[in-house]
Design a protein around this motif. Structure first.
Motif, PDB file in Angstrom:
ATOM      1  N   PRO A   1      -6.857  -3.771  -2.762  1.00 54.82           N
ATOM      2  CA  PRO A   1      -6.212  -3.469  -4.045  1.00 54.82           C
ATOM      3  C   PRO A   1      -7.087  -3.942  -5.195  1.00 54.82           C
ATOM      4  N   PRO A   2      -6.970  -3.308  -6.350  1.00 55.01           N
ATOM      5  CA  PRO A   2      -7.786  -3.720  -7.502  1.00 55.01           C
ATOM      6  C   PRO A   2      -7.461  -5.150  -7.910  1.00 55.01           C
ATOM      7  N   ALA A   3      -8.487  -5.858  -8.327  1.00 56.46           N
ATOM      8  CA  ALA A   3      -8.288  -7.237  -8.758  1.00 56.46           C
ATOM      9  C   ALA A   3      -7.467  -7.275 -10.035  1.00 56.46           C
ATOM     10  N   ARG A   4      -6.582  -8.259 -10.112  1.00 60.83           N
ATOM     11  CA  ARG A   4      -5.772  -8.394 -11.309  1.00 60.83           C
ATOM     12  C   ARG A   4      -6.622  -8.984 -12.436  1.00 60.83           C
ATOM     13  N   ALA A   5      -6.382  -8.492 -13.634  1.00 61.11           N
ATOM     14  CA  ALA A   5      -7.131  -8.983 -14.796  1.00 61.11           C
ATOM     15  C   ALA A   5      -6.704 -10.402 -15.147  1.00 61.11           C
TER      16      ALA A   5
ATOM     17  N   LEU B   1       0.826  -1.203   0.000  1.00 58.68           N
ATOM     18  CA  LEU B   1       0.000   0.000   0.000  1.00 58.68           C
ATOM     19  C   LEU B   1       0.860   1.253   0.000  1.00 58.68           C
ATOM     20  N   PHE B   2       1.823   1.326   0.914  1.00 61.03           N
ATOM     21  CA  PHE B   2       2.621   2.547   1.059  1.00 61.03           C
ATOM     22  C   PHE B   2       3.719   2.666   0.014  1.00 61.03           C
ATOM     23  N   ALA B   3       3.920   1.607  -0.783  1.00 59.83           N
ATOM     24  CA  ALA B   3       4.828   1.707  -1.920  1.00 59.83           C
ATOM     25  C   ALA B   3       4.126   2.299  -3.129  1.00 59.83           C
TER      26      ALA B   3
END
Length: 225
Positions: A221-225, A24-26
């Motif tokens: 986090p957004p789901a990977r496609a 997250l913080f990266a």
């Protein structure tokens, strides 16, 4: 009888949370808005974590350490310089709010009263505010205005977490005593989160743990496609 005592996290869960905090913080973090009045606040879109503390407690330095950016939040040698709410968007998942420091000696009484009134209105009226990180300087005694802010947070019914700063300075026995004291204080406040963290923006102590705590409040986090 059902036992509601929280279970200690497993090593696997601890490592998972730390990695979530690191990722997250990266992510990209950028300043998005500065508000000097309540009417100027940006729309509440993401979960928010606000950082509060007395002037010169090391608030800006801690925000910079969390994000790995030296100049994201401006640290000033002049206590009380920040007079607005600064909003930083983190990876499109969490907003960090840098609140003005309180307790600066040179400020006029009217300025201090205005600060408390504005901050209370912000705290109790912000629907996306998930937690206030209340910073206390590990090197000095807890001040009366720190205690007043805790009472204000209780009244606003906003969860706050006490985080000690500059913990690289006190000797280990002194720091241990400070941690015991702050844990007892946290236990006496209805709105206080039970975990107290010791941090240092100088040597990185506690930064990984605080990132992990805050990552739990962010959007996933957004789901990977």
């Amino acid at each position: 009888m059902v036992d509601f005592t929280p279970q200690a996290p497993t090593p696997e869960e601890i490592e998972r949370d730390r990695e979530a905090g690191r990722l997250l913080f990266a992510g990209e973090c950028q300043f998005v808005f500065g508000a000097q009045k309540l009417g100027q606040l940006p729309d509440p879109l993401l979960p928010e974590v606000a950082f509060a503390g007395r002037s010169n407690v090391g608030k800006s330095s801690l925000v910079n350490a969390l994000t790995g950016r030296r100049t994201l939040a401006r640290a000033s040698s002049e206590p009380g310089r920040t007079k607005q709410l600064n909003f930083f968007e983190l990876a499109g998942r969490l907003t960090l709010v840098d609140m003005p420091g309180y307790g600066f000696a040179k400020a006029a009484k009217a300025v201090k009263e205005d600060w408390q009134g504005m901050m209370f209105s912000f705290l109790r009226g912000r629907p996306t505010l998930k937690r206030v990180v209340l910073l206390l300087d590990s090197r000095v005694e807890i001040k009366e205005n720190d205690r007043q802010i805790m009472k204000l947070l209780d009244r606003a019914a906003v969860t706050f977490q006490i985080v000690l700063t500059k913990c690289d300075v006190p000797k280990p026995p002194v720091l241990a005593a400070k941690l015991r004291e702050t844990r007892e204080i946290a236990a006496s406040h209805a709105a206080a989160y039970p975990t107290v963290l010791a941090t240092s923006s100088t040597n990185g102590e506690g930064i990984v743990e605080l990132r992990a705590e805050l990552a739990r409040l962010a959007y996933p986090p957004p789901a990977r496609a």
